[in-house]
Design a protein around this motif. Structure first.
Motif, PDB file in Angstrom:
ATOM      1  N   SER A  44       0.833  -1.204   0.000  1.00 10.58           N
ATOM      2  CA  SER A  44       0.000   0.000   0.000  1.00 10.58           C
ATOM      3  C   SER A  44       0.867   1.254   0.000  1.00 10.58           C
ATOM      4  O   SER A  44       0.583   2.221  -0.716  1.00 10.58           O
ATOM      5  CB  SER A  44      -0.916  -0.003   1.222  1.00 10.58           C
ATOM      6  N   ARG A  47       2.188   1.924  -3.438  1.00  7.38           N
ATOM      7  CA  ARG A  47       1.167   2.468  -4.337  1.00  7.38           C
ATOM      8  C   ARG A  47       0.830   3.918  -4.028  1.00  7.38           C
ATOM      9  O   ARG A  47       0.635   4.726  -4.921  1.00  7.38           O
ATOM     10  CB  ARG A  47      -0.123   1.633  -4.255  1.00  7.38           C
ATOM     11  N   THR A  48       0.736   4.239  -2.727  1.00  8.94           N
ATOM     12  CA  THR A  48       0.188   5.535  -2.339  1.00  8.94           C
ATOM     13  C   THR A  48       1.217   6.520  -1.790  1.00  8.94           C
ATOM     14  O   THR A  48       0.960   7.726  -1.771  1.00  8.94           O
ATOM     15  CB  THR A  48      -0.895   5.346  -1.260  1.00  8.94           C
TER      16      THR A  48
END
Length: 184
Positions: A44, A47-48
């Motif tokens: 995560s 990705r972010t």
């Protein structure tokens, strides 16, 4: 819990930490870890770019109470990380989630690898508890836990090596709040 040959090898880490009275130090020396309990948070983050700083999620609910209990008992908990620069994506992630270590009560420092060349270091990451027992961590080449992921010893030579290595790294290390992750 009295430390003897049997408890040294059969006690859980939580039990060993509960029997620690003065110091618990952890030295991390890898640039990449790929342990399962962090995988979703790390993916995560990639990705972010946003770290999961919720101590009630992921792997933290099991870990935070152990640290907080030790700190409440006045055990000084310190963690030092030797890192290559520019840092890997994993180290960027680890740096971003370090506020959780600090909130739990650990003190954390970072040492650029180029400043560790003259330090006698053990071959593996470790925890050293009260300068009496070492728990080495074994990882695969890709950074996951090895099948024989831990090794414990109370051997005075191993304890002395780990204590000296940690203290030297700690002395040279940069406190977390002063260490900026260099851009890749």
């Amino acid at each position: 819990m009295p430390l003897n040959a049997q408890t040294l090898h059969t006690a859980t880490f939580a039990e060993l930490l509960a029997d620690t009275h003065r110091t618990a130090v952890h030295l991390e020396m890898r640039d990449v870890y790929a342990v399962g309990d962090e995988r979703k948070d790390f993916e995560s983050f990639l990705r972010t770019g946003v770290p999961n700083l919720d101590p009630a999620r992921s792997f933290w609910p099991q870990r935070t109470p152990l640290v907080q209990d030790a700190v409440t008992r006045r055990v000084m908990m310190r963690r030092a990380r030797i890192v290559s620069e520019p840092v890997t994506d994993y180290i960027r992630y680890e740096h971003a989630i370090t506020p959780l270590n600090l909130q739990a009560g650990e003190d954390v420092r970072w040492l650029p690898r180029r400043r560790a060349s003259d330090i006698a270091l053990p071959g593996n990451d470790f925890w050293l508890l009260d300068d009496r027992v070492v728990q080495f961590h074994h990882f695969t080449g890709t950074g996951d836990w090895a099948p024989d992921c831990r090794e414990r010893t109370a051997d005075p030579a191993a304890v002395a090596l780990c204590a000296a290595a940690f203290e030297t790294v700690w002395e040279r290390g940069i406190p977390h709040e002063k260490y900026s992750v260099p851009a890749s």
